[in-house]
Design an enzyme around this catalytic site. Sequence first.
Site, PDB file in Angstrom:
ATOM      1  N   TRP A 173       0.735  -1.180  -0.072  1.00  0.00           N
ATOM      2  CA  TRP A 173      -0.099  -0.057   0.142  1.00  0.00           C
ATOM      3  C   TRP A 173       0.935   1.237   0.036  1.00  0.00           C
ATOM      4  O   TRP A 173       0.438   2.422  -0.009  1.00  0.00           O
ATOM      5  CB  TRP A 173      -1.013  -0.154   1.083  1.00  0.00           C
TER       6      TRP A 173
ATOM      7  N   GLU B 128      12.035   2.316  -4.006  1.00  0.00           N
ATOM      8  CA  GLU B 128      11.697   3.564  -3.445  1.00  0.00           C
ATOM      9  C   GLU B 128      12.439   3.878  -1.878  1.00  0.00           C
ATOM     10  O   GLU B 128      12.840   5.082  -2.030  1.00  0.00           O
ATOM     11  CB  GLU B 128      10.025   3.640  -3.092  1.00  0.00           C
TER      12      GLU B 128
ATOM     13  N   SER C 108       3.852  -2.356 -12.063  1.00  0.00           N
ATOM     14  CA  SER C 108       2.569  -1.982 -12.811  1.00  0.00           C
ATOM     15  C   SER C 108       1.689  -3.474 -13.121  1.00  0.00           C
ATOM     16  O   SER C 108       1.313  -3.645 -14.218  1.00  0.00           O
ATOM     17  CB  SER C 108       2.923  -1.368 -14.274  1.00  0.00           C
TER      18      SER C 108
ATOM     19  N   GLY D  26       1.403  -2.811  -6.244  1.00  0.00           N
ATOM     20  CA  GLY D  26       1.385  -1.410  -5.835  1.00  0.00           C
ATOM     21  C   GLY D  26       0.035  -0.861  -6.069  1.00  0.00           C
ATOM     22  O   GLY D  26      -0.825  -1.048  -5.333  1.00  0.00           O
ATOM     23  N   GLY D  27       0.096   0.128  -7.000  1.00  0.00           N
ATOM     24  CA  GLY D  27      -1.090   0.955  -7.156  1.00  0.00           C
ATOM     25  C   GLY D  27      -2.308  -0.154  -7.302  1.00  0.00           C
ATOM     26  O   GLY D  27      -3.300   0.535  -6.518  1.00  0.00           O
TER      27      GLY D  27
HETATM   28  P1  PGA Z   1       3.168  -0.708  -8.793  1.00  0.00           P
HETATM   29  O1  PGA Z   1       4.400  -0.659  -7.805  1.00  0.00           O
HETATM   30  O2  PGA Z   1       2.452  -1.989  -8.873  1.00  0.00           O
HETATM   31  O3  PGA Z   1       2.528   0.553  -8.658  1.00  0.00           O
HETATM   32  O4  PGA Z   1       3.948  -0.487 -10.173  1.00  0.00           O
HETATM   33  C1  PGA Z   1       4.780  -2.050  -7.387  1.00  0.00           C
HETATM   34  C2  PGA Z   1       6.011  -1.937  -6.188  1.00  0.00           C
HETATM   35  O5  PGA Z   1       6.278  -0.702  -6.147  1.00  0.00           O
HETATM   36  O6  PGA Z   1       6.075  -2.696  -5.564  1.00  0.00           O
END
Ligand code: PGA
Length: 255
Positions: free
Chosen positions: A9, A99, A217, A238-239
Amino acid sequence: MKNLIVANWKCNPTTLKEAKQLFDSIKKSAKNIKKSEVVLCPPFVFLKELSFFKKGSLVFFKLGAQNCFWEKFGAYTGEISLPMLRDLGCEYVIVGHSERRKYFGETNEIVNKKLKAIIDAKLTAILCVGETQEQRNNGETEKVLKEQIIKAIKNISCSKFHVSNVCIAYEPVWAIGTNNPCDHEEAQKMGLLIRKIISEIYSRPVSQKFRLIYGGSVKGDNAAGYIKEAGLNGLLVGGASLDPKEFLGTIKSIE
Ligand code: PGA
């Protein structure tokens, strides 16, 4: 082996109310999930409430943290230790996410300290590795992955790695949050490369047994190929994990 689906998240949502709503809608529509082990990784501050929320209901998923500190306790302002996470009901910890490497200066050496601490605490680590667009353009992908993996598992013995159930997530930085996922064929190639790197460091049997997942993604319409075509063991989402419909669609597409 079940497919591992991890929901990252990140720094979302901003209130406990929204976090509970998100958790609840995933929980409600996820009763029939059988072939996947689903791990939700909310921000630290929501873990306690969500583990309460989880108790007593027939939920199938587990909780994970997005980060950790390597010391158990002490004068380390602002840090969250592994005993604290375990006490909250966390079973998984993400480590080395790009990140964190990019915005918080996490080096491979820091990742190594955290990974060792996660293993010692008997939680399951999800170790993220992946190259940037620039590194890929320069033909450095293999070198970068090798360096990230070798340094992350430095001084972790073969048997410790094996029994600790470490999972490696291939997360090409250029595919994260860009709507430009790595295609299935390339993900398969990278998966084989990562297993080869582990085989060279440890042994072939060990390189075949750990879970290898893909992130970047991922959505309902591309998820299945990473499992069925690329032969990977799960996904780091993620998103799309912030949208219950999209997240459940992702899980269901690989069930
Ligand atoms: P995303 O992020 O699915 O938004 O590309 C994946 C992640 O950073 O683990």
